[in-house]
Design a protein around this motif. Structure first.
Motif, PDB file in Angstrom:
ATOM      1  N   ARG A   8      43.585 -13.796   9.219  1.00  0.00           N
ATOM      2  CA  ARG A   8      44.127 -13.678  10.567  1.00  0.00           C
ATOM      3  C   ARG A   8      43.140 -12.965  11.382  1.00  0.00           C
ATOM      4  N   GLN A  10      42.202 -13.784  14.674  1.00  0.00           N
ATOM      5  CA  GLN A  10      42.112 -13.928  16.135  1.00  0.00           C
ATOM      6  C   GLN A  10      43.443 -13.254  16.797  1.00  0.00           C
ATOM      7  N   VAL A  12      43.901 -10.380  17.460  1.00  0.00           N
ATOM      8  CA  VAL A  12      44.158  -8.959  16.641  1.00  0.00           C
ATOM      9  C   VAL A  12      43.114  -7.801  16.980  1.00  0.00           C
ATOM     10  N   PRO A  64      40.972  -5.035  11.769  1.00  0.00           N
ATOM     11  CA  PRO A  64      42.232  -5.494  12.386  1.00  0.00           C
ATOM     12  C   PRO A  64      42.538  -6.855  11.894  1.00  0.00           C
ATOM     13  N   GLY A  65      43.854  -7.154  11.729  1.00  0.00           N
ATOM     14  CA  GLY A  65      44.225  -8.413  11.051  1.00  0.00           C
ATOM     15  C   GLY A  65      44.024  -8.535   9.832  1.00  0.00           C
ATOM     16  N   ARG A  66      43.492  -9.427   9.388  1.00  0.00           N
ATOM     17  CA  ARG A  66      43.344  -9.635   7.618  1.00  0.00           C
ATOM     18  C   ARG A  66      42.219 -10.512   7.522  1.00  0.00           C
TER      19      ARG A  66
END
Length: 90
Positions: A8, A10, A12, A64-66
């Protein structure tokens, strides 16, 4: 070095985070781009040690995100096609 980051990543702030890390390392030019399949492509030009540090942050940093995984390819730097300066967000 070109790295493809999946997970994940995009929507973020991942590309901006990557740009900040690249500028923090110094001596790198390149870009971070969203791909249609949901990955982010990171193109980094500079000496191998600096590119490797950025790659390590992509894999292990507090992003950020994963991040689910990173695949990279190394190639000799072609200064004719490398950006002269800066790290762009595309």
């Amino acid at each position: 070095m070109t790295a493809w980051v999946r997970g994940r990543v995009q929507g973020v702030g991942f590309r901006w985070w990557t740009r900040v890390r690249a500028l923090e390392i110094g001596g790198l030019t390149g870009s971070a781009s969203n791909l249609a399949d949901g990955r982010v492509q990171v193109d980094a030009y500079g000496d191998r040690a600096r590119c490797a540090l950025l790659l390590d942050w992509l894999r292990n940093g507090d992003t950020p995100g994963r991040v689910d995984g990173v695949t990279e390819i190394w190639r000799p730097s072609d200064r004719a096609t490398a950006p002269a300066e800066g790290f762009a967000i595309k």
